[in-house]
Design a protein around this motif. Structure first.
Motif, PDB file in Angstrom:
ATOM      1  N   GLY A  16       0.808  -1.220   0.000  1.00 38.34           N
ATOM      2  CA  GLY A  16       0.000   0.000   0.000  1.00 38.34           C
ATOM      3  C   GLY A  16       0.833   1.257   0.000  1.00 38.34           C
ATOM      4  O   GLY A  16       0.495   2.248  -0.666  1.00 38.34           O
ATOM      5  N   VAL A  17       1.950   1.231   0.725  1.00 41.90           N
ATOM      6  CA  VAL A  17       2.858   2.388   0.746  1.00 41.90           C
ATOM      7  C   VAL A  17       3.425   2.638  -0.649  1.00 41.90           C
ATOM      8  O   VAL A  17       3.440   3.778  -1.142  1.00 41.90           O
ATOM      9  N   GLY A  18       3.907   1.569  -1.289  1.00 42.21           N
ATOM     10  CA  GLY A  18       4.455   1.716  -2.638  1.00 42.21           C
ATOM     11  C   GLY A  18       3.419   2.248  -3.612  1.00 42.21           C
ATOM     12  O   GLY A  18       3.725   3.093  -4.467  1.00 42.21           O
ATOM     13  N   ASP A  19       2.203   1.765  -3.471  1.00 39.83           N
ATOM     14  CA  ASP A  19       1.122   2.234  -4.321  1.00 39.83           C
ATOM     15  C   ASP A  19       0.893   3.730  -4.144  1.00 39.83           C
ATOM     16  O   ASP A  19       0.866   4.496  -5.119  1.00 39.83           O
ATOM     17  N   ALA A  20       0.742   4.149  -2.892  1.00 40.37           N
ATOM     18  CA  ALA A  20       0.471   5.568  -2.634  1.00 40.37           C
ATOM     19  C   ALA A  20       1.615   6.461  -3.112  1.00 40.37           C
ATOM     20  O   ALA A  20       1.390   7.540  -3.680  1.00 40.37           O
ATOM     21  N   LEU A  21       2.856   6.005  -2.892  1.00 41.62           N
ATOM     22  CA  LEU A  21       4.006   6.793  -3.349  1.00 41.62           C
ATOM     23  C   LEU A  21       4.073   6.832  -4.869  1.00 41.62           C
ATOM     24  O   LEU A  21       4.298   7.895  -5.467  1.00 41.62           O
ATOM     25  N   GLY A  22       3.925   5.683  -5.510  1.00 39.03           N
ATOM     26  CA  GLY A  22       3.998   5.645  -6.973  1.00 39.03           C
ATOM     27  C   GLY A  22       2.860   6.398  -7.642  1.00 39.03           C
ATOM     28  O   GLY A  22       3.012   6.912  -8.751  1.00 39.03           O
ATOM     29  N   TYR A  23       1.732   6.445  -6.963  1.00 39.98           N
ATOM     30  CA  TYR A  23       0.554   7.138  -7.498  1.00 39.98           C
ATOM     31  C   TYR A  23       0.679   8.652  -7.350  1.00 39.98           C
ATOM     32  O   TYR A  23       0.397   9.406  -8.282  1.00 39.98           O
ATOM     33  N   TYR A  30       1.312   7.969 -14.248  1.00 38.06           N
ATOM     34  CA  TYR A  30       1.574   7.863 -15.688  1.00 38.06           C
ATOM     35  C   TYR A  30       2.784   8.683 -16.129  1.00 38.06           C
ATOM     36  O   TYR A  30       2.994   8.900 -17.314  1.00 38.06           O
ATOM     37  N   ASN A  31       3.567   9.146 -15.181  1.00 37.10           N
ATOM     38  CA  ASN A  31       4.786   9.878 -15.519  1.00 37.10           C
ATOM     39  C   ASN A  31       5.826   8.872 -16.018  1.00 37.10           C
ATOM     40  O   ASN A  31       6.288   8.013 -15.273  1.00 37.10           O
ATOM     41  N   GLN A  32       6.175   8.971 -17.280  1.00 37.17           N
ATOM     42  CA  GLN A  32       7.068   7.994 -17.892  1.00 37.17           C
ATOM     43  C   GLN A  32       8.545   8.332 -17.724  1.00 37.17           C
ATOM     44  O   GLN A  32       9.402   7.629 -18.257  1.00 37.17           O
ATOM     45  N   ASP A 270       2.682   1.495 -15.075  1.00 35.67           N
ATOM     46  CA  ASP A 270       2.297   2.534 -14.139  1.00 35.67           C
ATOM     47  C   ASP A 270       3.248   2.503 -12.944  1.00 35.67           C
ATOM     48  O   ASP A 270       3.567   1.431 -12.426  1.00 35.67           O
ATOM     49  N   SER A 271       3.655   3.672 -12.477  1.00 31.44           N
ATOM     50  CA  SER A 271       4.580   3.741 -11.348  1.00 31.44           C
ATOM     51  C   SER A 271       3.996   3.101 -10.097  1.00 31.44           C
ATOM     52  O   SER A 271       4.702   2.441  -9.330  1.00 31.44           O
ATOM     53  N   ASP A 272       2.675   3.293  -9.881  1.00 30.40           N
ATOM     54  CA  ASP A 272       2.075   2.731  -8.673  1.00 30.40           C
ATOM     55  C   ASP A 272       2.008   1.208  -8.734  1.00 30.40           C
ATOM     56  O   ASP A 272       2.224   0.520  -7.740  1.00 30.40           O
ATOM     57  N   THR A 274       4.006  -0.826 -10.461  1.00 27.08           N
ATOM     58  CA  THR A 274       5.362  -1.339 -10.268  1.00 27.08           C
ATOM     59  C   THR A 274       5.699  -1.388  -8.785  1.00 27.08           C
ATOM     60  O   THR A 274       6.208  -2.390  -8.269  1.00 27.08           O
ATOM     61  N   ALA A 275       5.382  -0.304  -8.084  1.00 30.27           N
ATOM     62  CA  ALA A 275       5.740  -0.198  -6.667  1.00 30.27           C
ATOM     63  C   ALA A 275       4.906  -1.122  -5.784  1.00 30.27           C
ATOM     64  O   ALA A 275       5.419  -1.675  -4.809  1.00 30.27           O
ATOM     65  N   VAL A 276       3.635  -1.296  -6.098  1.00 24.92           N
ATOM     66  CA  VAL A 276       2.780  -2.120  -5.246  1.00 24.92           C
ATOM     67  C   VAL A 276       3.277  -3.572  -5.224  1.00 24.92           C
ATOM     68  O   VAL A 276       3.220  -4.246  -4.189  1.00 24.92           O
ATOM     69  N   ILE A 277       3.809  -4.032  -6.358  1.00 26.62           N
ATOM     70  CA  ILE A 277       4.334  -5.400  -6.441  1.00 26.62           C
ATOM     71  C   ILE A 277       5.714  -5.481  -5.799  1.00 26.62           C
ATOM     72  O   ILE A 277       5.984  -6.349  -4.956  1.00 26.62           O
ATOM     73  N   ALA A 278       6.604  -4.561  -6.181  1.00 21.13           N
ATOM     74  CA  ALA A 278       7.979  -4.606  -5.680  1.00 21.13           C
ATOM     75  C   ALA A 278       8.033  -4.428  -4.171  1.00 21.13           C
ATOM     76  O   ALA A 278       8.789  -5.119  -3.473  1.00 21.13           O
ATOM     77  N   CYS A 279       7.226  -3.508  -3.644  1.00 21.92           N
ATOM     78  CA  CYS A 279       7.275  -3.231  -2.206  1.00 21.92           C
ATOM     79  C   CYS A 279       6.682  -4.374  -1.398  1.00 21.92           C
ATOM     80  O   CYS A 279       7.096  -4.607  -0.254  1.00 21.92           O
ATOM     81  N   CYS A 280       5.723  -5.099  -1.952  1.00 20.00           N
ATOM     82  CA  CYS A 280       5.199  -6.282  -1.264  1.00 20.00           C
ATOM     83  C   CYS A 280       6.310  -7.322  -1.117  1.00 20.00           C
ATOM     84  O   CYS A 280       6.525  -7.863  -0.024  1.00 20.00           O
ATOM     85  N   CYS A 281       7.030  -7.582  -2.190  1.00 22.71           N
ATOM     86  CA  CYS A 281       8.135  -8.545  -2.122  1.00 22.71           C
ATOM     87  C   CYS A 281       9.221  -8.068  -1.160  1.00 22.71           C
ATOM     88  O   CYS A 281       9.772  -8.865  -0.387  1.00 22.71           O
TER      89      CYS A 281
END
Length: 318
Positions: A16-23, A30-32, A270-272, A274-281
């Motif tokens: 959730g943290v990664g999601d909120a930060l990436g979002y 969508y910032n590429q 999407d940045s969020d 990517t982060a939601v998956i990586a931060c969970c791991c």
């Protein structure tokens, strides 16, 4: 070090943290440009200076739907009953999407679900449903089925829940990957073997399951090779085709170089997500010790994320 209930909690919470930060409340999703995001992060004072809380740092659709998957799994249901539970919670989750930017395949797929009715957990094949909307909400499947002898259960649930919105294999195999990788994190399996395990262990099981399930088999087999082909190419690029040895990285590999690498093998991401998956791991592997408290103390949905993590831990050890 064994994976404890604290690691499970860290995995769900940091997703959730990664999601909120990436979002970043729609500003970064969508910032590429990786360099632009890193520059803005520096201007904010870095991660240690960010209090991830409402109203500026909400979670996106990723966490809402990941929670929906996790809470369905935490009921202990299985088989068709579980799938209807997941579908019901996806439909309910779509009622909480104001300002969270769900993707078009997720919107379309969930609108076509009819939980509680025969066949209501499946949607028509969609050749456009190739995005990351299934992958971003499937990490918890690996927490429910973390053991090597549960691979078939993990794959079947990831495939069937994934193709509720993303029936294209590039979409639902992403769900298999994120579920599988969290199970590998729980197992403490060397990370250099994860990609090979996806290709040689999980994908064949997924293909066999698709055939046995008898739904959209022709279309799925026709479109299967893009996902597996890109993974084979990436493992070759990084020297991981055998799952052993040192990873091959370019001499210079900062945000700009990563952007170019991603474009060479990925659909637009999407940045969020990517982060939601990586931060969970990351949380499953390392816990919370090195994470600034301001990043999670007042995270939206914190209580639900921690609660469902503990339930999944208990179920995974029954």
């Amino acid at each position: 070090m064994d994976c404890t209930v604290e690691h499970y909690t860290a995995g769900m919470l940091l997703s959730g943290v990664g999601d909120a930060l990436g979002y970043r409340n729609q500003l970064w999703e969508y910032n590429q440009s990786g360099p632009a995001i890193h520059q803005e992060l520096q201007e904010l004072g870095g991660l240690k200076n960010i209090s991830v809380e409402l109203p500026d740092w909400p979670v996106s659709d990723d966490t809402v739907l990941h929670l929906a998957t996790a809470e369905a799994l935490a009921t202990g249901k299985a088989g068709e009953e579980l799938l209807h539970e997941v579908a019901f919670r996806y439909v309910e989750g779509m009622k909480d999407m104001e300002g969270r930017k769900p993707g078009p395949s997720s919107i379309l797929g969930i609108a076509q679900l009819h939980p509680g009715t025969e066949g209501g957990c499946r949607v028509p094949y969609n050749p456009e449903a190739t995005g990351c909307g299934a992958a971003m909400r499937s990490m918890c499947i690996g927490l429910r089925y973390p053991h090597p002898d549960q691979l078939s259960s993990l794959v079947e649930v990831a495939v069937e829940t994934g193709r509720m919105t993303h029936p294209h294999p590039t979409g639902f195999l992403g769900a298999v990957a994120s579920a599988l990788f969290t199970s590998y994190a729980v197992q403490r399996r060397p990370i250099t073997t994860w990609g090979l395990g996806l290709l040689e262990e999980a994908c064949p099981v997924a293909k066999s399951f698709v055939k046995s399930a008898g739904y959209a088999v022709t279309e799925t087999e026709r479109d299967w090779d893009y996902f597996t082909g890109k993974w084979k190419w990436y493992l070759d690029l990084r020297g991981l085709s055998l799952g052993t040895g040192q990873v091959t990285w370019p001499d210079k590999y900062g945000p700009e170089e990563r952007d170019e690498a991603y474009k060479s093998f990925s659909l637009s991401g999407d940045s969020d997500s990517t982060a939601v998956i990586a931060c969970c791991c990351w949380g499953l592997l390392y816990g919370m010790d090195r994470v600034p408290q301001c990043n999670y103390r007042n995270l939206e949905y914190r209580g639900q994320l921690e609660s469902v993590a503990q339930k999944l831990y208990v179920l995974s050890h029954c």
